[in-house]
Write an enzyme that holds these catalytic residues in place. Structure first.
Site, PDB file in Angstrom:
ATOM      1  N   SER A  93      14.364  29.627  -1.059  1.00  0.00           N
ATOM      2  CA  SER A  93      15.493  29.856  -1.971  1.00  0.00           C
ATOM      3  C   SER A  93      16.721  30.437  -1.295  1.00  0.00           C
ATOM      4  O   SER A  93      17.746  30.622  -1.937  1.00  0.00           O
ATOM      5  CB  SER A  93      15.062  30.764  -3.126  1.00  0.00           C
ATOM      6  OG  SER A  93      14.551  31.976  -2.618  1.00  0.00           O
TER       7      SER A  93
ATOM      8  N   HIS B 224      16.858  37.770  -2.092  1.00  0.00           N
ATOM      9  CA  HIS B 224      18.007  37.057  -2.632  1.00  0.00           C
ATOM     10  C   HIS B 224      19.277  37.852  -2.406  1.00  0.00           C
ATOM     11  O   HIS B 224      19.244  39.004  -1.974  1.00  0.00           O
ATOM     12  CB  HIS B 224      17.834  36.798  -4.132  1.00  0.00           C
ATOM     13  CG  HIS B 224      16.938  35.628  -4.427  1.00  0.00           C
ATOM     14  ND1 HIS B 224      16.561  35.276  -5.700  1.00  0.00           N
ATOM     15  CD2 HIS B 224      16.346  34.734  -3.610  1.00  0.00           C
ATOM     16  CE1 HIS B 224      15.772  34.228  -5.646  1.00  0.00           C
ATOM     17  NE2 HIS B 224      15.628  33.879  -4.387  1.00  0.00           N
TER      18      HIS B 224
ATOM     19  N   ASP C  69      19.179  34.980 -11.037  1.00  0.00           N
ATOM     20  CA  ASP C  69      17.747  35.269 -11.133  1.00  0.00           C
ATOM     21  C   ASP C  69      17.274  35.769 -12.478  1.00  0.00           C
ATOM     22  O   ASP C  69      16.112  36.158 -12.600  1.00  0.00           O
ATOM     23  CB  ASP C  69      17.375  36.316 -10.068  1.00  0.00           C
ATOM     24  CG  ASP C  69      17.454  35.755  -8.676  1.00  0.00           C
ATOM     25  OD1 ASP C  69      17.466  36.559  -7.729  1.00  0.00           O
ATOM     26  OD2 ASP C  69      17.488  34.522  -8.536  1.00  0.00           O
TER      27      ASP C  69
END
Lengths: 176, 177
Positions: free
Chosen positions: A53, A93, A119
């Protein structure tokens, strides 16, 4: 096998020495790890990237060195490693939104570079923001590929035990 | 068989050492470089509306911006910089929150790609929702930042040399941008 020749030549005292040597190696490794935890302020100073990701920056198997300097507040653009309550796996992230109150309470929103949306769909139901207690650390350094070893060992646990067992045997049986 | 194994072992250990040394050299030779660049930001149009934010379930202020951006990132790349993650950030203060930072736009430039930015009157990529309804009349600072992703080394976050101050409109808009 030639491997056991060294061992056959040892007397009792030397065997004890070998065992102590083995213990020293384990203890040193543990000291280094715990020392890094204190120095970086993070419960897990080195993490392996597990998902795609954050591509093309980080790929599965890359290694991240984390810091967690509490005196340096988290700001937008930083890459954070955080955990969601009830789930073990840490997520790596980027912070895309930060709101800090006048009293210093911070909340932020994250998004993977390679994901289309933020998210909020990943957080616990009802959770809208990530806060400091969720944060394991912030990515400061990067080394590619090295973490693949950890991923392979986790995917094939028998391999992990075999490697660790062989290494342990090797240290016990051989002299310096 | 024994010498074959020990030769293989030596070769393997040597290869790993060489790779480690080159990786370390990559990191060391680029760690002390200056990654800053000049940046030109302009706001072409800005309006503020108030609507319900997805997931949150409350009505919050939403800013709509059209901006122009000029920067040349080519000198920032080197043998250890494999990607630049650029992001345009809006910073402002409200009575509720002392610090608000919202990323409005981002872009990935890989080494080898065209690194000259010349955007004209583009929309923001992401929703500019406030944590409340306090965007009207606020002074925002728009700045371009980039995250240097190395082949190996430190993950720098760099701010462009120039940023832009802008005042959002005092009242809600009725029409679309």
């Amino acid at each position: 096998m030639e491997m056991f020749d060294d061992f056959k030549r040892m007397n009792k005292r030397q065997v004890y020495y070998q065992v102590l040597n083995f213990g020293m190696i384990i203890a040193s490794a543990l000291m280094i790890w715990k020392g890094m935890m204190v120095a970086t302020g993070s419960e897990s100073p080195i993490v392996v990237v597990l998902s795609g990701s954050m591509e093309p920056a980080f790929y599965r198997g890359d290694l991240l060195f984390l810091g967690n300097d509490r005196s340096d507040p988290i700001r937008a653009g930083e890459i954070v490693v955080f955990k969601i309550e009830g789930r073990d796996i840490p997520i790596v992230h980027r912070v895309i939104k930060v709101h800090e109150t006048h009293e210093g309470k911070i909340k932020f929103l994250t998004k993977g570079d390679n994901n289309e949306v933020d998210d909020r769909g990943l957080y616990k139901p009802g959770q809208l923001w990530v806060e400091k207690p969720h944060v394991v650390g912030r990515a400061r350094g990067f080394v590619p590929y090295v973490g693949m070893v950890t991923i392979i060992m986790n995917d094939y646990p028998k391999l992990k035990y075999a490697v660790l067992g062989l290494l342990g045997l090797f240290v016990l049986l051989h002299r310096e | 068989m024994n010498t074959f194994l020990s030769r293989l072992n030596t070769l393997f250990a040597f290869s790993i050492s060489v790779v480690a040394a080159v990786t370390f050299a990559c990191f060391l030779t680029t760690h002390f470089l200056d990654y800053t660049q000049d940046v030109e930001i302009e706001v072409k149009k800005a309006i503020v509306k108030n609507m319900e934010e997805f997931y949150v379930g409350e009505k919050h202020d939403l800013g709509h911006l059209r901006f122009s951006l000029k920067a040349n990132m080519t000198p920032v790349f080197n043998w250890n910089c494999k990607e630049l993650f650029l992001y345009l950030m809006a910073e402002y203060e409200t009575p509720r929150n002392k610090i608000n930072q919202v990323v409005l736009w981002d872009k990935i430039i890989n080494r080898g790609e065209n690194a000259v930015l010349d955007l004209k009157k583009v929309h923001a990529k992401y929703y500019f929702f406030d944590d409340g309804s306090e965007l009207r009349g606020k002074n925002i600072t728009l700045s371009l930042h980039w995250n240097v992703i190395p082949n190996a080394g430190y993950l720098w976050r760099v701010k462009g040399r120039q940023d832009l101050g802008y005042t959002l409109p005092d009242s809600y808009a009725g029409s679309r941008v």
